[in-house]
Design a protein around this motif. Sequence first.
Motif, PDB file in Angstrom:
ATOM      1  N   ILE A  90      50.775  67.764  81.954  1.00  0.00           N
ATOM      2  CA  ILE A  90      50.870  67.661  83.417  1.00  0.00           C
ATOM      3  C   ILE A  90      52.239  67.118  83.813  1.00  0.00           C
ATOM      4  CG2 ILE A  90      49.941  66.438  85.437  1.00  0.00           C
ATOM      5  CD1 ILE A  90      47.151  66.775  84.076  1.00  0.00           C
ATOM      6  N   ASN A 127      49.559  70.665  92.444  1.00  0.00           N
ATOM      7  CA  ASN A 127      48.295  70.423  91.741  1.00  0.00           C
ATOM      8  C   ASN A 127      47.517  71.708  91.481  1.00  0.00           C
ATOM      9  OD1 ASN A 127      49.012  67.772  91.868  1.00  0.00           O
ATOM     10  ND2 ASN A 127      47.409  67.152  93.277  1.00  0.00           N
ATOM     11  N   ILE A 143      49.143  73.525  88.627  1.00  0.00           N
ATOM     12  CA  ILE A 143      48.871  72.805  87.383  1.00  0.00           C
ATOM     13  C   ILE A 143      47.452  73.114  86.921  1.00  0.00           C
ATOM     14  CG2 ILE A 143      48.559  70.523  86.341  1.00  0.00           C
ATOM     15  CD1 ILE A 143      50.849  69.555  88.209  1.00  0.00           C
ATOM     16  N   VAL A 174      43.072  67.294  87.961  1.00  0.00           N
ATOM     17  CA  VAL A 174      44.534  67.101  87.941  1.00  0.00           C
ATOM     18  C   VAL A 174      44.883  65.802  88.658  1.00  0.00           C
ATOM     19  CG1 VAL A 174      46.761  68.010  88.750  1.00  0.00           C
ATOM     20  CG2 VAL A 174      45.062  69.566  87.753  1.00  0.00           C
ATOM     21  N   TYR A 234      44.129  62.859  86.434  1.00  0.00           N
ATOM     22  CA  TYR A 234      45.175  62.678  85.432  1.00  0.00           C
ATOM     23  C   TYR A 234      46.439  62.086  86.052  1.00  0.00           C
ATOM     24  CZ  TYR A 234      42.858  65.036  81.521  1.00  0.00           C
ATOM     25  OH  TYR A 234      42.016  65.369  80.496  1.00  0.00           O
TER      26      TYR A 234
END
Length: 93
Positions: free
Chosen positions: A23, A33, A36, A47, A50
Motif C-alpha cells: 500500500i 484508495n 489501491i 485499505v 491498513y
Amino acid sequence: MGAAPALEIEADASILSKREGEIYVLIRQGCCNKEIGRSLNLSEKTVKHYLTNIFRKLDVRNRTELAMHAYNIPTQVTQNRMLSINCSRNAAR
C-alpha cells in the motif's frame, strides 16, 4: 549529516508488514484508495484500515504526510519492496 534523515526514514518504512508495504508503494505512485483496493483485491474499508496502521507506525498524521514520507525514501528502496504492483491509473501509462 545529510544522509542521516534518509536512513532514518528508510528504517521507518522497514517496520511495515508486506501488505502495508504494498500500500505504501501505491501511495508513492499516487493511487487513491479505490485504485489501491482494485490493485490488491481489497475493499476500500480494508485499505483505510491498513492506512491507519501505516500512519501509526510511521508517525504521520494523514495521507499528505505519508506521501511526503514516501518521497523522502530513495526510489530504489520502494521499488525493491514491490516491483510488480501498480495502480490501474499508472499501469495504463
